[in-house]
Design a protein around this motif. Structure first.
Motif, PDB file in Angstrom:
ATOM      1  N   ARG A  71      -3.619   7.554  -8.103  1.00 29.20           N
ATOM      2  CA  ARG A  71      -5.052   7.344  -8.370  1.00 29.20           C
ATOM      3  C   ARG A  71      -5.301   6.581  -9.666  1.00 29.20           C
ATOM      4  O   ARG A  71      -6.353   5.958  -9.816  1.00 29.20           O
ATOM      5  CB  ARG A  71      -5.763   8.700  -8.409  1.00 29.20           C
ATOM      6  N   ASP A  72      -4.370   6.678 -10.582  1.00 31.14           N
ATOM      7  CA  ASP A  72      -4.531   5.979 -11.855  1.00 31.14           C
ATOM      8  C   ASP A  72      -4.330   4.476 -11.640  1.00 31.14           C
ATOM      9  O   ASP A  72      -3.280   4.040 -11.165  1.00 31.14           O
ATOM     10  CB  ASP A  72      -3.510   6.501 -12.866  1.00 31.14           C
ATOM     11  N   LEU A  73      -5.314   3.683 -11.992  1.00 31.01           N
ATOM     12  CA  LEU A  73      -5.282   2.241 -11.738  1.00 31.01           C
ATOM     13  C   LEU A  73      -4.138   1.566 -12.494  1.00 31.01           C
ATOM     14  O   LEU A  73      -3.471   0.677 -11.956  1.00 31.01           O
ATOM     15  CB  LEU A  73      -6.617   1.604 -12.128  1.00 31.01           C
ATOM     16  N   ALA A  74      -3.902   2.004 -13.734  1.00 30.79           N
ATOM     17  CA  ALA A  74      -2.840   1.392 -14.543  1.00 30.79           C
ATOM     18  C   ALA A  74      -1.466   1.679 -13.933  1.00 30.79           C
ATOM     19  O   ALA A  74      -0.611   0.791 -13.858  1.00 30.79           O
ATOM     20  CB  ALA A  74      -2.903   1.906 -15.976  1.00 30.79           C
ATOM     21  N   LYS A 117       0.827  -1.210   0.000  1.00 26.56           N
ATOM     22  CA  LYS A 117       0.000   0.000   0.000  1.00 26.56           C
ATOM     23  C   LYS A 117       0.858   1.255   0.000  1.00 26.56           C
ATOM     24  O   LYS A 117       0.452   2.292  -0.517  1.00 26.56           O
ATOM     25  CB  LYS A 117      -0.945  -0.015   1.202  1.00 26.56           C
ATOM     26  N   SER A 134      -0.887   2.366 -10.815  1.00 25.34           N
ATOM     27  CA  SER A 134      -0.825   1.628  -9.559  1.00 25.34           C
ATOM     28  C   SER A 134      -0.426   0.173  -9.806  1.00 25.34           C
ATOM     29  O   SER A 134       0.414  -0.385  -9.093  1.00 25.34           O
ATOM     30  CB  SER A 134      -2.175   1.694  -8.847  1.00 25.34           C
ATOM     31  N   ARG A 135      -1.021  -0.431 -10.819  1.00 23.91           N
ATOM     32  CA  ARG A 135      -0.701  -1.820 -11.151  1.00 23.91           C
ATOM     33  C   ARG A 135       0.754  -1.944 -11.598  1.00 23.91           C
ATOM     34  O   ARG A 135       1.447  -2.902 -11.256  1.00 23.91           O
ATOM     35  CB  ARG A 135      -1.633  -2.307 -12.255  1.00 23.91           C
ATOM     36  N   THR A 164       1.778   2.233  -3.642  1.00 28.06           N
ATOM     37  CA  THR A 164       0.738   2.861  -4.477  1.00 28.06           C
ATOM     38  C   THR A 164       0.075   4.052  -3.791  1.00 28.06           C
ATOM     39  O   THR A 164      -0.904   4.583  -4.305  1.00 28.06           O
ATOM     40  CB  THR A 164      -0.339   1.813  -4.820  1.00 28.06           C
TER      41      THR A 164
END
Length: 467
Positions: free
Chosen positions: A324-327, A317, A329-330, A320
């Motif tokens: 906020r951007d999911l991509a 955690k 973060s991944r 990340t």
């Protein structure tokens, strides 16, 4: 004062280059090679050139430049070579000696070596260890040999002698054979290391203190258990990937499924951070070395699996946080490939940090991750000797030490077989000298009970359940 700052004279020094900058400039092949500067300060051309030839395999003391060394020294070895040579160069300058042409017997041995042994040439004024002295003299001698082969000085005369030793062998029925090697005269004799360990209770209390550390105890405790129960090196632990142990338990390779579950072992392949030849440095900054197979207890594998599905996810955690951007973060999660992450920062651990974890709590004297490897080996050896109880019982009948006594010879052969076929593959590096150390420990420590960390963990679990 005239406003000018007078810089102190630090003598010769090793400079570790910025690999990224040199690689981008087109010097990637030598980007990892240490550079030596003299006391002027200025680039010390010949010593630095020597290090480059050693690092690239263009020259080594065996082939002397006649052929390319297929296994050049690792980055760690090259850094050591740089510091050792730097020390010899600085000593020579202070003493008014030209190191490249200094006589072996009257200068390197009678003066340089002798001053280190007496503590005259020592930062603390104390005698240096034989291993340190031998390494420094050896690299100074190799620099002279290289200079001779390159035409910078006359041929080097090195007095040598022949010695025999027992080496492990799969071909011999006794798992060892006698080999003869040529060694240089004048080397300092290295006293046989007497292997001793802290008492079981001391190790247990030290381990409990690590587990008790607020916020990081569970992670740090599992890391030390990982070393104590598999004998991996701290750099290998730092480089251990999240998928080194297959992510699915159904993919685990149990090598002894017929045994009770508490005795079952899983076979794993490791190559990141391993000792030996450096094939390359991967995109995550890890050395990729010789691949080896190690065994991990099934109960430890289950704890590792639980850690990566619980504590490690919490540590991620931090990686990340604020993204906020999911991509993206991944992507950050995918780049966190190492198993052990700091619970407070989400960052991987380094080998140096693992050493600090091991030693910063109030632990036994001289207790280190490396000694933890020896501890595992001796505990395993003792456990295997229980299968030869009749032989060890008879040893008590020997009234005096006699290395040629049939019982001692039988025990020696048995121990060397266990070390060669079982312990050495797990440690992935055991010299004949280490074999003798383990054998001596066995004679000294017969009747010492086996206590592995799993038993201590179970005791703590029972105590916690009772509370």
């Amino acid at each position: 004062m005239d406003g000018k700052i007078k810089m102190p004279n630090y003598g010769f020094k090793v400079v570790i280059p910025d690999e990224g900058s040199l690689t981008n400039a087109g010097f990637g092949k030598v980007a990892h090679v240490p550079v030596i500067f003299d006391s002027q300060p200025g680039y010390s051309r010949l010593p630095s050139r020597f290090l480059i030839d050693r690092a690239l395999g263009n020259w080594d003391p065996r082939w002397r430049g006649v052929r390319l060394n297929p296994q050049p020294p690792s980055r760690v070895s090259m850094r050591n070579f740089g510091y050792w040579l730097c020390n010899a160069l600085e000593w020579a300058e202070v003493r008014g000696i030209e190191l490249m042409t200094a006589d072996y017997a009257t200068v390197l041995i009678a003066r340089y070596q002798e001053e280190m042994l007496k503590g005259i040439w020592s930062s603390r004024g104390e005698p240096l260890a034989a291993e340190t002295v031998n390494a420094r003299v050896q690299i100074a001698l190799e620099f002279q040999m290289w200079a001779s082969d390159k035409g910078h000085r006359d041929p080097v005369m090195i007095p040598t002698s022949m010695h025999s030793y027992a080496a492990g062998s799969h071909k011999s029925s006794k798992s060892h054979e006698v080999k003869i090697v040529e060694t240089r005269k004048g080397k300092v004799k290295v006293n046989k290391r007497l292997l001793t360990f802290p008492k079981d209770q001391e190790i247990k209390e030290w381990r409990d203190r690590i587990y008790a550390e607020p916020g990081v105890g569970e992670t740090h405790g599992l890391m030390v258990d990982h070393i104590l129960n598999t004998a991996i090196r701290r750099e290998e632990l730092a480089c251990w990937r999240v998928d080194t142990l297959p992510l699915k338990p159904s993919d685990w390779k149990i090598i002894n499924p017929s045994q009770p579950e508490e005795m079952q072992q899983i076979a794993l392949e490791i190559q990141y951070g391993t000792k030996g030849r450096e094939f390359y440095i991967d995109e995550f900054g890890d050395k990729v070395g010789p691949q080896g197979t190690i065994h991990v207890p099934l109960w430890l594998a289950k704890r590792i699996h639980a850690y990566r599905n619980r504590e490690r996810l919490l540590a991620l955690k931090h990686v990340t946080k604020g993204v906020r951007d999911l991509a993206k973060s991944r992507r950050k999660i995918d780049l966190s490939v190492h198993l052990y992450l700091n619970p407070k920062t989400g960052k991987r651990y380094t080998g140096a940090q693992i050493y600090e974890i091991w030693t910063k709590v109030d632990g036994p004297v001289h207790w280190s991750p490396h000694l933890g490897r020896d501890w595992w080996a001796c505990q395993y050896l003792w456990q295997k000797m229980q299968e030869h109880a009749a032989l060890t019982e008879q040893l008590w009948s020997i009234t005096k030490s006699d290395v040629n006594h049939p019982l001692i010879r039988a025990l020696r052969d048995t121990v060397q077989t266990v070390i060669q076929l079982e312990i050495k593959p797990q440690l992935r590096h055991v010299s004949s000298h280490t074999t003798e150390i383990y054998l001596q420990w066995l004679f000294n420590q017969l009747r010492v009970p086996l206590n592995l960390t799993r038993q201590w963990q179970e005791e703590n679990d029972i105590t916690e359940d009772a509370v």
